[in-house]
Design a protein around this motif. Structure first.
Motif, PDB file in Angstrom:
ATOM      1  N   ASP A  72       1.007  -1.162   0.027  1.00 57.94           N
ATOM      2  CA  ASP A  72      -0.097  -0.086  -0.054  1.00 57.94           C
ATOM      3  C   ASP A  72       0.958   1.147  -0.082  1.00 57.94           C
ATOM      4  OD1 ASP A  72      -2.077   1.863   0.256  1.00 57.94           O
ATOM      5  OD2 ASP A  72      -2.324   1.250   2.430  1.00 57.94           O
ATOM      6  N   ASN A  73       1.328   1.503  -1.196  1.00 56.10           N
ATOM      7  CA  ASN A  73       2.298   2.741  -1.426  1.00 56.10           C
ATOM      8  C   ASN A  73       1.618   4.182  -1.060  1.00 56.10           C
ATOM      9  OD1 ASN A  73       4.804   3.660  -1.433  1.00 56.10           O
ATOM     10  ND2 ASN A  73       4.784   4.097  -3.685  1.00 56.10           N
ATOM     11  N   SER A  74       2.409   4.892  -0.814  1.00 52.23           N
ATOM     12  CA  SER A  74       2.057   6.630  -0.943  1.00 52.23           C
ATOM     13  C   SER A  74       3.084   7.285  -1.087  1.00 52.23           C
ATOM     14  CB  SER A  74       1.350   6.889   0.283  1.00 52.23           C
ATOM     15  OG  SER A  74       2.281   7.247   1.264  1.00 52.23           O
ATOM     16  N   ARG A  75       3.101   8.442  -1.848  1.00 50.35           N
ATOM     17  CA  ARG A  75       4.144   9.288  -1.953  1.00 50.35           C
ATOM     18  C   ARG A  75       4.967   9.431  -0.834  1.00 50.35           C
ATOM     19  NH1 ARG A  75       5.798  13.392  -5.894  1.00 50.35           N
ATOM     20  NH2 ARG A  75       7.165  15.001  -4.559  1.00 50.35           N
ATOM     21  N   GLU A 109       6.805   6.560   0.547  1.00 48.05           N
ATOM     22  CA  GLU A 109       8.083   6.364  -0.147  1.00 48.05           C
ATOM     23  C   GLU A 109       9.019   7.328  -0.124  1.00 48.05           C
ATOM     24  OE1 GLU A 109       7.049   5.370  -4.303  1.00 48.05           O
ATOM     25  OE2 GLU A 109       9.204   5.698  -4.974  1.00 48.05           O
ATOM     26  N   GLY A 110       8.713   8.621   0.189  1.00 49.04           N
ATOM     27  CA  GLY A 110       9.708   9.784   0.469  1.00 49.04           C
ATOM     28  C   GLY A 110      10.490   9.598   1.850  1.00 49.04           C
ATOM     29  N   ARG A 164      12.807   6.658   1.122  1.00 48.77           N
ATOM     30  CA  ARG A 164      14.082   6.861   0.337  1.00 48.77           C
ATOM     31  C   ARG A 164      14.919   8.009   1.034  1.00 48.77           C
ATOM     32  NH1 ARG A 164      13.953   4.404  -4.361  1.00 48.77           N
ATOM     33  NH2 ARG A 164      11.858   3.768  -5.448  1.00 48.77           N
ATOM     34  N   LYS A 165      14.556   8.691   1.886  1.00 56.29           N
ATOM     35  CA  LYS A 165      15.729   9.438   2.684  1.00 56.29           C
ATOM     36  C   LYS A 165      16.790   8.636   3.399  1.00 56.29           C
ATOM     37  CE  LYS A 165      14.755  13.233   4.738  1.00 56.29           C
ATOM     38  NZ  LYS A 165      14.409  14.136   5.703  1.00 56.29           N
ATOM     39  N   GLU A 166      16.334   7.358   3.530  1.00 55.72           N
ATOM     40  CA  GLU A 166      17.284   6.573   4.245  1.00 55.72           C
ATOM     41  C   GLU A 166      18.065   5.641   3.665  1.00 55.72           C
ATOM     42  OE1 GLU A 166      17.119   6.937   7.856  1.00 55.72           O
ATOM     43  OE2 GLU A 166      15.408   8.342   7.309  1.00 55.72           O
ATOM     44  N   TYR A 197      13.252  -0.334  -3.285  1.00 55.47           N
ATOM     45  CA  TYR A 197      11.914  -0.242  -2.977  1.00 55.47           C
ATOM     46  C   TYR A 197      10.961  -0.897  -3.815  1.00 55.47           C
ATOM     47  CZ  TYR A 197       8.110   2.561  -0.826  1.00 55.47           C
ATOM     48  OH  TYR A 197       7.066   2.957  -0.264  1.00 55.47           O
ATOM     49  N   HIS A 198      10.178  -1.813  -3.031  1.00 50.88           N
ATOM     50  CA  HIS A 198       9.332  -2.804  -3.785  1.00 50.88           C
ATOM     51  C   HIS A 198       7.857  -2.700  -3.570  1.00 50.88           C
ATOM     52  CE1 HIS A 198       8.250  -6.227  -6.043  1.00 50.88           C
ATOM     53  NE2 HIS A 198       7.526  -6.732  -4.707  1.00 50.88           N
ATOM     54  N   LEU A 199       7.123  -2.538  -4.433  1.00 48.28           N
ATOM     55  CA  LEU A 199       5.634  -2.690  -4.476  1.00 48.28           C
ATOM     56  C   LEU A 199       5.064  -3.998  -4.727  1.00 48.28           C
ATOM     57  CD1 LEU A 199       4.364   0.618  -6.167  1.00 48.28           C
ATOM     58  CD2 LEU A 199       5.520   0.378  -3.802  1.00 48.28           C
TER      59      LEU A 199
END
Lengths: 454, 127
Positions: B82-85, B88-89, B92-94, B99-101
């Protein structure tokens, strides 16, 4: 110019106190330290300190009593309680008595420096900026780039000049020279500092996955936000995107990156919709991109687009004067992690080798060797015997004198790499490990020096 | 080679991944709770770690930071159904490995995982 912050450090544990004092002085603080609380109080009566670091348990007086007395003598001082007996009760008691903060032993060097920085910020004071290091806060952590050499000082000035601009930056330097730290420093000193800093290692994934990671992906019949991968580049909107090892990207993806930089637009895989992305691009490589252009492996137009501001990070062998301060820094870092087995110094012959060795793996190799030596050393001194064999070999070799320093160092590196390869019968994995570099770097060096088995 | 999976063991994705890894001779540990996963990573090195972005108990960025504290070079793959911007943001900062959906299918995840394990294997052979 802001005055150097003054720290009063009171702790009866000699080794920890000495380690702390060295750490704080290296970070640029002026420090007075004592194991005797009465002496600390005498100093506080005679001069002004910004922050006091006090131990909780000491002979003759507890930390709580010391805090109460310091508060009366010097009401403006900020106090941080340090203790190995961490408990909520102690923390609450210390805070009630007038301590501003509390830190439990053992603590990491960065924890201590972050605490001090936070207190100084509250006081409206700036943290120290020691000349031999460039210190900044990135994502809540203290980051330090060490370098007193003129070339590093020039790079520190350049960072401050280029950071506020919107120009793309290309950082070139061998593996282990700290390219990502420079990228973070540029972001932190830019107008984009409160927006994301997103980094991607361009050499770690196969092309299909890399492209999907970079630009996002809308797959098959799945639609809607929950089934959309936004991609790293889009998420850097407003901030900085760092391409690490950009020389490893395929020509196909290079074309898409060029478009993203030029037009500030990307398109997710599987989508026809273009998305506006305003991200400042900083890239880094350990390859010679101009040679890669000649070999048809890198696009010339992308190279010129990226290298608006080029920063060349020198290898460690070209800034040997930084080796002693880097060594000191890594020893202090090690001691903070392992306070029960601190290293107090490095023996002169070992330091002599450090300053003569070619360091093909650069600062990362120096840190690894210090960490390794500190772990295997029984005493409190790093000696020759705790260094890897290929460094010990240098001990009996006279210092090489060439026509010019640069020529002789390159020659030394070539000879050394050849010796190590011969020693391991040209097993690239073993030789690369012994040299402290990755296999790709070793292959590059074999090609560069035209080395062959004999 | 070994791999840590932080996910509900009853979920199909955890079971499929576990099966895939075992058939490729990878020792696999499946843990539901991120806190226990961090404790496990303190005691043992893992060549790759797969995290459920929405696992209960710790925020995903905290989990990543703690795992990187145990091993700064840990190859971390984060997956979500269940992705959201925003999510994901944050992830990704880490600076994760991949990153997989889940909606993209197991093959994507298996490819990323085999790349991570392949890199770990190469690193191991350099030792």
């Amino acid at each position: 110019m802001a005055a150097t912050p003054k720290i009063l450090l009171i702790d009866d544990e000699d080794l920890l106190r000495e380690g702390c004092r060295r750490l704080l002085e290296m970070a640029g603080y002026e420090v007075k330290s004592s194991g005797n609380p009465e002496e600390g109080l005498r100093w506080a009566r005679g001069e002004t300190f910004d922050i006091a670091l006090v131990d909780y348990r000491m002979p003759g007086m507890t930390g709580i009593e010391l805090i109460e007395k310091l508060r009366i003598i010097s009401p403006a001082i900020d106090i941080v309680m340090m203790t190995g007996y961490a408990s909520i009760e102690t923390a609450v008691e210390a805070m009630k008595t007038g301590a501003q903060d509390y830190i439990a032993k053992p603590f990491e060097a960065d924890q201590m420096l972050e605490t001090l920085n936070r207190l100084l910020k509250k006081r409206g004071q700036l943290g120290p900026q020691a000349e031999e290091q460039f210190t900044f806060e990135h994502d809540g952590q203290i980051v330090r780039i060490i370098g007193a050499s003129p070339v590093m000082q020039e790079i520190f000035s350049l960072i401050l000049k280029v950071a506020p601009t919107e120009s793309t930056v290309l950082i070139q330097g061998e593996s282990g020279t700290g390219k990502e730290l420079i990228a973070k420093a540029i972001h932190t000193h830019s107008k984009r500092k409160n927006k994301p800093f997103i980094a991607m290692d361009c050499g770690s994934l196969v092309e299909s996955l890399f492209e999907s990671e970079l630009f996002g992906h809308v797959k098959g019949s799945f639609t809607g936000a929950t089934a959309t991968k936004h991609g790293a580049f889009e998420l850097a909107h407003g901030g900085t995107f760092f391409f690490d090892e950009i020389g490893n990207i395929s020509l196909n993806v290079q074309a898409k990156i060029l478009r993203a930089i030029q037009e500030k637009q990307i398109r997710r895989i599987g989508s026809t919709q273009t998305i506006h992305v305003d991200a400042r691009v900083v890239a880094a490589t350990n390859l010679d991109l101009q040679t890669a252009i000649l070999n048809g492996q890198f696009r010339e137009d992308l190279y010129y687009r990226l290298s608006v501001i080029p920063i060349h990070l020198p290898p460690l062998r070209e800034r040997r004067q930084d080796i002693p301060i880097l060594t000191d820094y890594f020893i202090t870092k090690h001691n903070q992690r392992r306070p029960n087995k601190p290293i107090e110094r490095i023996a002169a012959p070992a330091m002599d080798i450090f300053t003569r060795y070619a360091w093909p793996g650069n600062i990362r190799e120096l840190e690894n060797i210090i960490e390794r030596a500190a772990v295997i050393e029984d005493g409190n001194e790093i000696t020759l015997s705790s260094l890897p064999p290929h460094l010990q070999l240098l001990f009996n070799q006279p210092e090489q004198e060439g026509d010019t320093a640069i020529a002789s160092l390159a020659d030394l590196e070539k000879k050394h790499i050849h010796q190590v390869l011969q020693k391991f019968a040209w097993n690239i994995s073993h030789a690369a490990k012994a040299l402290g570099i990755d296999r790709k770097t070793l292959y590059d060096k074999i090609k560069k020096y035209n080395l062959t088995p004999q | 080679m070994n791999c840590l999976i932080v996910a509900n063991p009853q979920k199909p994705v955890a079971q499929e991944l576990d099966l895939y890894l075992r058939t490729h001779a990878v020792d696999t540990t499946v843990i539901d709770d991120p806190v226990r996963a961090v404790q496990c990573a303190q005691e043992q090195h893992f060549d790759a770690i797969v995290l459920d972005a929405r696992a209960h108990g710790l925020k995903i960025e905290q989990t990543i930071r703690l795992l990187k504290g145990c091993d700064p070079h840990a190859r971390i793959i984060v997956r979500t159904d269940d992705n959201s911007r925003h999510l994901e943001g944050r992830v990704r900062k880490e600076q994760i490995f991949y990153y997989h959906l889940d909606s993209f299918g197991m093959q994507d995840l298996q490819l990323a995982l085999s790349t991570a394990l392949g890199m770990a294997s190469e690193q191991e052979s350099n030792k």
